[in-house]
Design an enzyme around this catalytic site. Structure first.
Site, PDB file in Angstrom:
ATOM      1  N   HIS A 138      18.923 -19.531   3.819  1.00 26.93           N
ATOM      2  CA  HIS A 138      19.556 -19.299   5.119  1.00 26.93           C
ATOM      3  C   HIS A 138      20.693 -18.300   5.015  1.00 26.93           C
ATOM      4  CE1 HIS A 138      22.439 -22.990   4.614  1.00 26.93           C
ATOM      5  NE2 HIS A 138      23.154 -21.899   4.472  1.00 26.93           N
ATOM      6  N   GLU A 143      18.626 -21.283   9.694  1.00 27.62           N
ATOM      7  CA  GLU A 143      17.800 -22.039   8.748  1.00 27.62           C
ATOM      8  C   GLU A 143      16.362 -21.515   8.752  1.00 27.62           C
ATOM      9  OE1 GLU A 143      19.259 -23.867   6.726  1.00 27.62           O
ATOM     10  OE2 GLU A 143      20.430 -25.504   7.582  1.00 27.62           O
TER      11      GLU A 143
END
Ligand code: GLP
Length: 260
Positions: A138, A143
């Site tokens: 990330h 994410e």
């Protein structure tokens, strides 16, 4: 992507500090994109030392941080605003009014995200963006599975990221699972990007970023599409790369051709 492999985390920090110092000397009113996490701390310490020696000034600079926990006010010890004030801003000659971190205490997160995008645009865009990398690849709090074109928005943290950041919170203390983060599209608009990674824990993410496919599964792999992205790695973070000798050869050649 430029891949710079250095022996130690300290060298990584100094390389990063040199890049920020060059940027500020070339353009004192630069717009800088900043990051939190443990990786940038040594770079921030190197910048503080240069400012305190009178070699560097942030007096005309503006900054935008990547992300903030949603639900934490800037006075909270674990907020990223507090982190930035403590680890960097209060030691510099910067005007705090010229430092921006997303507002984690906002009652209207969606409007706050749009306002953050507008503020970056109004400042003329980011000249140099600093990034760390999560173990899952990330960047900011984007994410895996984040849209590679995303803008500043609210994101849910993965259980792994929550766990990795648990070390900063007291046992039983409220730890947010939500964040406000610049999007990947926002980050990609920075004119230059500098990603620092140190330690073996980042080696798999670094490999996926540099040698894996371009994929939302590893958000940092989008840097393959950026014309001016530099990854600065220590040996441990570079330890899973297949083509280390080639990256080192390119760097040697670059040093023979200054300005390339
Ligand atoms: C957090 C931050 C990221 C940072 C990452 C890695 O999740 N949102 O911006 O890159 O942690 O942090 P560290 O440098 O502590 O490994």
């Amino acid at each position: 992507m430029q891949i710079v492999i250095l022996d130690t985390p300290e060298q990584v920090a100094n390389y990063g500090a040199d890049r920020f110092a060059d940027q500020l000397k070339h353009k004192p009113d630069s717009v800088l994109g900043l990051a939190t996490g443990s990786t940038p701390i040594a770079l921030y310490n190197a910048l503080i030392a240069r400012v305190q020696r009178g070699e560097l000034s942030f007096a005309k600079a503006r900054t935008f941080n990547l992300d903030e926990y949603l639900g934490l006010a800037g006075t909270h010890l674990q907020s990223y605003r507090y982190f930035m004030n403590e680890h960097l801003f209060r030691h510099l000659d910067i005007d705090l009014a010229n430092t921006a971190v997303p507002d984690g205490a906002t009652e209207e997160p969606l409007a706050a995200c749009d306002a953050y995008e507008a503020a970056i645009k109004a400042a003329g865009g980011i000249d140099l963006q600093l990034l760390g990398i999560g173990r899952n690849g990330h960047i900011g709090f984007n994410e895996p599975s984040s849209s590679l074109a995303s803008r500043t928005r609210v994101k849910t943290l993965t259980p792994d990221t929550v766990k990795a950041n648990q070390r900063f919170f007291e046992a039983g203390e409220f730890q947010p699972h939500l964040s406000i983060t610049m999007g990947i599209g926002t980050i990609m608009e920075a004119r230059q990007i500098l990603l620092l990674a140190t330690g073996e824990g980042k080696a798999a993410a670094v490999r996926a970023t540099v040698e894996g496919p371009l994929a939302a599964r590893c958000p940092a792999s989008i840097l393959q599409m950026h014309p001016k992205a530099t990854l600065v790695l220590d040996r441990a973070a570079a330890s899973q790369l297949e083509d280390v000798a080639f990256y080192q050869y390119i760097e040697q050649e670059n040093q023979r051709l200054p300005g390339v």
